[in-house]
Write a protein that holds these residues in place. Structure first.
Motif, PDB file in Angstrom:
ATOM      1  N   ALA A  72     -10.051   7.068  -0.137  1.00  0.00           N
ATOM      2  CA  ALA A  72     -11.713   7.733   0.410  1.00  0.00           C
ATOM      3  C   ALA A  72     -12.908   7.386  -0.494  1.00  0.00           C
ATOM      4  CB  ALA A  72     -11.583   9.570   0.367  1.00  0.00           C
ATOM      5  N   ARG A  73     -12.073   7.325  -1.752  1.00  0.00           N
ATOM      6  CA  ARG A  73     -13.727   6.651  -3.181  1.00  0.00           C
ATOM      7  C   ARG A  73     -14.045   5.247  -2.764  1.00  0.00           C
ATOM      8  NH1 ARG A  73     -10.998  10.696  -4.251  1.00  0.00           N
ATOM      9  NH2 ARG A  73     -13.313  11.932  -2.872  1.00  0.00           N
ATOM     10  N   PHE A  74     -13.173   4.169  -1.929  1.00  0.00           N
ATOM     11  CA  PHE A  74     -14.018   3.349  -1.581  1.00  0.00           C
ATOM     12  C   PHE A  74     -14.831   3.425  -0.456  1.00  0.00           C
ATOM     13  CE2 PHE A  74     -10.058   1.447  -2.902  1.00  0.00           C
ATOM     14  CZ  PHE A  74     -10.040   0.259  -3.466  1.00  0.00           C
ATOM     15  N   GLU A 104      -3.781  -1.457   9.792  1.00  0.00           N
ATOM     16  CA  GLU A 104      -3.668  -0.616  10.155  1.00  0.00           C
ATOM     17  C   GLU A 104      -3.540   1.204   9.637  1.00  0.00           C
ATOM     18  OE1 GLU A 104      -2.498   0.237  14.519  1.00  0.00           O
ATOM     19  OE2 GLU A 104      -4.026  -1.760  14.802  1.00  0.00           O
ATOM     20  N   LEU A 105      -3.724   2.169   9.196  1.00  0.00           N
ATOM     21  CA  LEU A 105      -3.078   3.272   8.411  1.00  0.00           C
ATOM     22  C   LEU A 105      -2.212   4.046   8.953  1.00  0.00           C
ATOM     23  CD1 LEU A 105      -6.330   3.967   6.008  1.00  0.00           C
ATOM     24  CD2 LEU A 105      -4.454   2.024   4.961  1.00  0.00           C
ATOM     25  N   ASP A 106      -0.992   3.934   8.741  1.00  0.00           N
ATOM     26  CA  ASP A 106      -0.163   5.488   9.047  1.00  0.00           C
ATOM     27  C   ASP A 106      -0.409   6.759   7.704  1.00  0.00           C
ATOM     28  OD1 ASP A 106       1.385   6.794   9.914  1.00  0.00           O
ATOM     29  OD2 ASP A 106       3.411   5.672  10.290  1.00  0.00           O
ATOM     30  N   GLN A 107      -1.494   7.270   8.417  1.00  0.00           N
ATOM     31  CA  GLN A 107      -1.491   8.160   6.843  1.00  0.00           C
ATOM     32  C   GLN A 107       0.059   9.075   7.047  1.00  0.00           C
ATOM     33  OE1 GLN A 107      -4.403   9.239   6.441  1.00  0.00           O
ATOM     34  NE2 GLN A 107      -5.650   8.665   7.465  1.00  0.00           N
ATOM     35  N   SER A 108       0.883   9.191   7.846  1.00  0.00           N
ATOM     36  CA  SER A 108       2.131   9.542   7.115  1.00  0.00           C
ATOM     37  C   SER A 108       3.048   8.853   5.917  1.00  0.00           C
ATOM     38  CB  SER A 108       2.196  10.560   8.753  1.00  0.00           C
ATOM     39  OG  SER A 108       3.308   8.845   8.930  1.00  0.00           O
ATOM     40  N   LYS A 109       2.689   8.029   6.273  1.00  0.00           N
ATOM     41  CA  LYS A 109       3.197   6.384   4.902  1.00  0.00           C
ATOM     42  C   LYS A 109       2.229   7.030   3.931  1.00  0.00           C
ATOM     43  CE  LYS A 109       6.012   3.880   7.554  1.00  0.00           C
ATOM     44  NZ  LYS A 109       5.832   2.629   8.355  1.00  0.00           N
ATOM     45  N   LEU A 110       1.119   7.952   4.006  1.00  0.00           N
ATOM     46  CA  LEU A 110       0.138   7.512   2.364  1.00  0.00           C
ATOM     47  C   LEU A 110       0.886   8.609   1.371  1.00  0.00           C
ATOM     48  CD1 LEU A 110      -2.924   6.481   4.024  1.00  0.00           C
ATOM     49  CD2 LEU A 110      -1.582   4.827   2.343  1.00  0.00           C
ATOM     50  N   SER A 111       0.543   8.041   0.344  1.00  0.00           N
ATOM     51  CA  SER A 111       0.643   9.230  -0.122  1.00  0.00           C
ATOM     52  C   SER A 111      -0.903  10.219  -1.135  1.00  0.00           C
ATOM     53  CB  SER A 111       1.285   8.528  -1.447  1.00  0.00           C
ATOM     54  OG  SER A 111       0.778   8.118  -2.615  1.00  0.00           O
ATOM     55  N   LEU A 131      -1.700  10.827  -2.867  1.00  0.00           N
ATOM     56  CA  LEU A 131      -3.011   9.639  -4.330  1.00  0.00           C
ATOM     57  C   LEU A 131      -3.673   8.677  -3.267  1.00  0.00           C
ATOM     58  CD1 LEU A 131      -4.641   9.904  -6.778  1.00  0.00           C
ATOM     59  CD2 LEU A 131      -2.878   8.035  -7.664  1.00  0.00           C
ATOM     60  N   CYS A 132      -2.948   7.581  -2.500  1.00  0.00           N
ATOM     61  CA  CYS A 132      -3.136   7.369  -1.784  1.00  0.00           C
ATOM     62  C   CYS A 132      -4.902   7.276  -0.847  1.00  0.00           C
ATOM     63  CB  CYS A 132      -2.571   6.653  -0.986  1.00  0.00           C
ATOM     64  SG  CYS A 132      -1.999   4.952  -1.679  1.00  0.00           S
ATOM     65  N   ILE A 133      -4.007   8.310   0.051  1.00  0.00           N
ATOM     66  CA  ILE A 133      -5.175   8.794   0.286  1.00  0.00           C
ATOM     67  C   ILE A 133      -6.449   9.186  -0.345  1.00  0.00           C
ATOM     68  CG2 ILE A 133      -6.476  10.662   2.034  1.00  0.00           C
ATOM     69  CD1 ILE A 133      -3.026  11.122   2.799  1.00  0.00           C
ATOM     70  N   LEU A 138       0.991  -0.794   0.471  1.00  0.00           N
ATOM     71  CA  LEU A 138      -0.135   0.269  -0.011  1.00  0.00           C
ATOM     72  C   LEU A 138       0.715   1.348   0.064  1.00  0.00           C
ATOM     73  CD1 LEU A 138      -2.712   1.395   0.024  1.00  0.00           C
ATOM     74  CD2 LEU A 138      -2.250   1.417   2.749  1.00  0.00           C
ATOM     75  N   TYR A 139       1.571   1.287   0.460  1.00  0.00           N
ATOM     76  CA  TYR A 139       2.339   2.278   1.125  1.00  0.00           C
ATOM     77  C   TYR A 139       3.648   2.817  -0.156  1.00  0.00           C
ATOM     78  CZ  TYR A 139       1.055   2.487   5.910  1.00  0.00           C
ATOM     79  OH  TYR A 139       0.305   2.106   7.269  1.00  0.00           O
ATOM     80  N   ASP A 140       3.439   1.661  -0.458  1.00  0.00           N
ATOM     81  CA  ASP A 140       5.121   1.506  -1.533  1.00  0.00           C
ATOM     82  C   ASP A 140       4.341   1.758  -3.217  1.00  0.00           C
ATOM     83  OD1 ASP A 140       6.901   2.179   0.328  1.00  0.00           O
ATOM     84  OD2 ASP A 140       7.686   0.044   0.142  1.00  0.00           O
ATOM     85  N   TYR A 141       3.446   0.937  -3.305  1.00  0.00           N
ATOM     86  CA  TYR A 141       3.056   0.501  -4.300  1.00  0.00           C
ATOM     87  C   TYR A 141       1.539   0.917  -4.987  1.00  0.00           C
ATOM     88  CZ  TYR A 141       7.616  -2.233  -4.770  1.00  0.00           C
ATOM     89  OH  TYR A 141       8.593  -2.054  -4.521  1.00  0.00           O
ATOM     90  N   GLY A 142       0.812   1.867  -4.101  1.00  0.00           N
ATOM     91  CA  GLY A 142      -0.644   2.082  -4.263  1.00  0.00           C
ATOM     92  C   GLY A 142      -1.741   0.690  -4.310  1.00  0.00           C
TER      93      GLY A 142
END
Lengths: 437, 293
Positions: free
Chosen positions: A386-388, A371-378, A380-382, A359-363
């Motif tokens: 949100a679309r999901f 468990e999401l670490d918002q700081s590591k998310l790009s 676009l991933c965020i 998820l963090y490196d390849y989306g």
């Protein structure tokens, strides 16, 4: 006399060649390499989808490599990556000649069902029952798409949703905002066309027919809602229903209005994506699996500017019914000599560490609870996550629901983008669907 | 020597290896294919015997009929290019026009290139955005004719037929040229002494003398275009929406894409029958008196 002999020789060669080429129809492939190791279950073969144009391939390989380095089963997994358009024919050929790899990539629903019915796939229910923590790590409903007669035959590693990717910089330059209704979407496109910007990148070659058809299916979702999808899925609905015809007509209106690049009917999937990646179009519609290719500056020149929105429904009451399903599922074939190790790999693949790495490196959107670490998310991933979260329901692609009719539905998309009459095309599809039941 | 080849057993010994290979890779698959065509099977589940049902379905299958029509168009196109046109070129080279050796090589060259490479090259030529054909039309002011050639359901097949014509014209030219070179030159000497024109010589000497070869060539052309596969698979994959489907690509589609191997085998049998039929037909058309040679 000499000439005669030369002629005879020539003709013999010609006929000999004809003989060789003429018998090329029934090829069968056999895998003899490593057969001894495979016999003992020390080497597991795996077939995945991916090409060098896919950023995530590196991530997949790293999971396989680290599993190979250290696993309790002492096995080595040997993965082969095949392009999306070749995968189906390759797998069916291997299946028919009983030489399929031990672990296979698969789509859900009707696609895997054929192989399950053919007794080619291992029932994974006992392994999931044994390790309930693993079973419970999947998001709700994820395993349902791969469950036949109450038994789970495949493990989804991702989920996906169809989204409209857009280029924030182009939107800003042209003074348009993310549309929330279909009318607004048309206005955005019209403005872009008026400003000389190609709104959307789309491909429509026969190999990539599904790209057009998934968009038509998305429009049909917005007209007929989830009920229409359900009715087609269970066979009570009609393909030539007004809903589908209207969706195709809307799409043709969009083509007429110049929303897609010139000559898109001859543009391949990779070429279309490249148009968006190089900032030549403002939008690009595809599944969330493309996030990895759009979020990576090596692959996408405009990666900083990419965001996404849910395609607004034609009829507002059907909003947030999008294309979507589980994705990148894997199944274990009954040829596999070491099912424990194969399941071990799938468990390793879907564990929290690897799922979050993907998820963090390849989306890649995980099918498991991470468990999401918002700081590591790009960013676009965020946006994609949100679309999901805003979807009410997801409709899987028709070629996953039923390979045969779904394929024909995809083919119809090519005719639609070439301007043929939707009613006639879908009448033909309906007739075909009836002849197949 | 005579005693060795007079012995039927020793002949059998020499023929056997080739025959075994032929049987394994040709005769057995054909037999198995015919057997399979009576079943409804995806080669995984139990197969059900359905008798002639696959063939009855074929007769009703609009896409199959479309592919049959396309095949017939392919045969016609190939016959035009590979009979009269190839013969024209062969005769020109036979008559030793200037640069005959050069043209012979140039015309033959495309047929030695692998079909996939030819297909890819022409896909680029026909490409809607950066294709050579559209660029050429633009350069001579015919922009209104520019289009995405292989995505146009009415034109795609003709685009492919032109490539087939181009690719194999040299191949058939060489076959016919070889036959022409085999004709005894004394016939021509006698004819020119009698004052026969070039055309008269062609019609009365060349044509009858190469007729047996034309018969074989016609079989090659017809069966070749009936079972044509690679170029179409590469250029359009049978699309757009089955517009360029021919029997062999449809057979592949039914088998490997949607796993209807029984149905796909039935298409194979129809293809086999048509190829066999074309041999009988060309034997009839090119009926020759063998004593002529």
């Amino acid at each position: 006399m000499k000439k005669k002999r030369a002629l005879a020789l020539l003709l013999t060669t010609v006929m000999g060649l004809g003989l060789l080429t003429g018998c090329g129809g029934s090829g069968s492939s056999s895998e003899s390499a490593d057969s001894k190791d495979a016999e003992e279950g020390k080497t597991l073969s795996m077939m995945c989808i991916g090409t060098t144009a896919d950023a995530y391939m590196e991530g997949y390989q790293s999971i396989i490599d680290s599993f190979n380095e250290n696993n309790e089963f002492g096995v080595t997994v040997d993965a082969e990556f095949v392009s999306n358009s070749d995968y189906k024919t390759k797998l069916t050929t291997l299946m028919a000649s009983d030489s399929e790899p031990d672990i296979i990539f698969t789509w859900e629903l009707g696609y895997l069902q054929t192989f399950v019915d053919g007794g080619k796939i291992v029932d994974l229910t006992p392994y999931l029952e044994e390790d309930t923590a693993w079973k419970d790590s999947f998001n709700d409903g994820m395993l349902d798409q791969l469950t036949y007669d109450g038994k789970v035959y495949g493990i989804p590693t991702q989920e996906c949703v169809g989204t409209m990717y857009y280029n924030k910089a182009i939107f800003e330059e042209n003074g348009v905002a993310v549309p929330t209704t279909y009318e607004e979407y048309r206005q955005v496109c019209d403005t872009l066309v008026a400003n000389g910007v190609t709104p959307v990148a789309l491909a429509s070659t026969p190999d990539d027919a599904w790209l057009v058809s998934q968009y038509i299916q998305q429009l049909a979702n917005g007209i007929g809602g989830y009920e229409y999808f359900e009715s087609l899925k269970d066979g009570t609905g009609k393909w030539n229903d007004d809903t589908m015809v209207q969706a195709a007509k809307l799409f043709q209106e969009e083509v007429e209005a110049g929303y897609y690049e010139d000559g898109f009917t001859g543009v391949s999937g990779t070429e279309a994506e490249a148009l968006f990646q190089s900032g030549q179009t403002a939008m690009y519609y595809n599944g969330s699996w493309e996030t990895s290719n759009l979020d990576n500056s090596e692959y996408c020149e405009v990666s900083e500017d990419v965001s996404c929105f849910t395609m607004p429904a034609v009829d507002a009451e059907n909003a947030y019914i999008s294309m979507g399903s589980v994705d990148s599922s894997y199944a274990v074939s009954t040829n596999c000599k070491n099912v424990d190790a194969a399941v071990g790999l799938l468990k390793y693949w879907t564990n929290a560490e690897n799922a979050s790495m993907l998820l963090y490196d390849y989306g890649r959107m995980p099918s498991t609870k991470v468990e999401l670490d918002q700081s590591k998310l790009s960013s676009l991933c965020i946006d994609v996550i949100a679309r999901f979260e805003e979807q009410k329901s997801l409709t899987p692609w028709f070629d996953r629901v039923d390979t045969n009719i779904g394929n024909e539905f995809n083919n119809c998309g090519v005719s639609i983008s070439n301007g043929e009459d939707p009613q006639g095309i879908y009448d033909g599809l309906q007739e075909y669907a009836q002849s197949q039941s | 020597m005579k005693s060795v080849f007079g012995n039927k057993k020793s002949i059998a010994v020499f023929v056997l290896p080739a025959f075994i290979v032929y049987a394994i890779f040709c005769l057995f698959p054909i037999g198995y294919n015919i057997y399979m065509s009576f079943f409804d099977t995806n080669l995984m589940e139990k197969s059900t015997f359905v008798g002639l049902n696959n063939y009855i379905q074929l007769a009703k299958d609009a896409t199959f009929i479309k592919s049959l029509k396309n095949n017939i168009l392919m045969v016609i196109g190939s016959l035009i290019a590979h009979m009269p046109l190839a013969m024209f070129f062969a005769n020109a080279i036979f008559k030793k026009i200037k640069g005959a050796a050069f043209f012979q090589t140039v015309f033959f060259l495309p047929s030695v290139i692998c079909g996939v490479a030819v297909g890819l090259t022409w896909t680029f030529i026909y490409n809607g955005n950066y294709g050579l054909l559209n660029a050429f039309l633009g350069a001579i002011g015919l922009e209104n004719l520019q289009q995405v050639w292989l995505s146009n359901k009415n034109l795609a097949l003709f685009c492919i037929i032109i490539v087939v014509m181009w690719q194999f014209v040299g191949y058939h030219m060489i076959i016919q040229l070889a036959a022409m070179r085999n004709i005894d030159s004394s016939y021509y000497e006698a004819a020119s002494i009698d004052g026969a024109t070039g055309w008269q010589q062609f019609v009365n000497i060349t044509l009858p003398m190469i007729k047996p070869i034309l018969k074989i060539d016609a079989v090659l052309i017809i069966t070749g275009s009936l079972k044509y596969f690679d170029l179409i698979a590469v250029m359009t994959g049978g699309g757009p929406n089955h517009a360029t489907e021919v029997m062999s690509t449809y057979m592949y589609y039914q088998g490997f894409n949607i796993l209807k191997y029984g149905y796909s085998s039935a298409i194979g049998v129809v293809l086999l029958l048509l190829c066999a039929g074309s041999v009988v037909l060309s034997n009839k058309v090119f009926k020759t008196d063998d004593t002529q040679m």
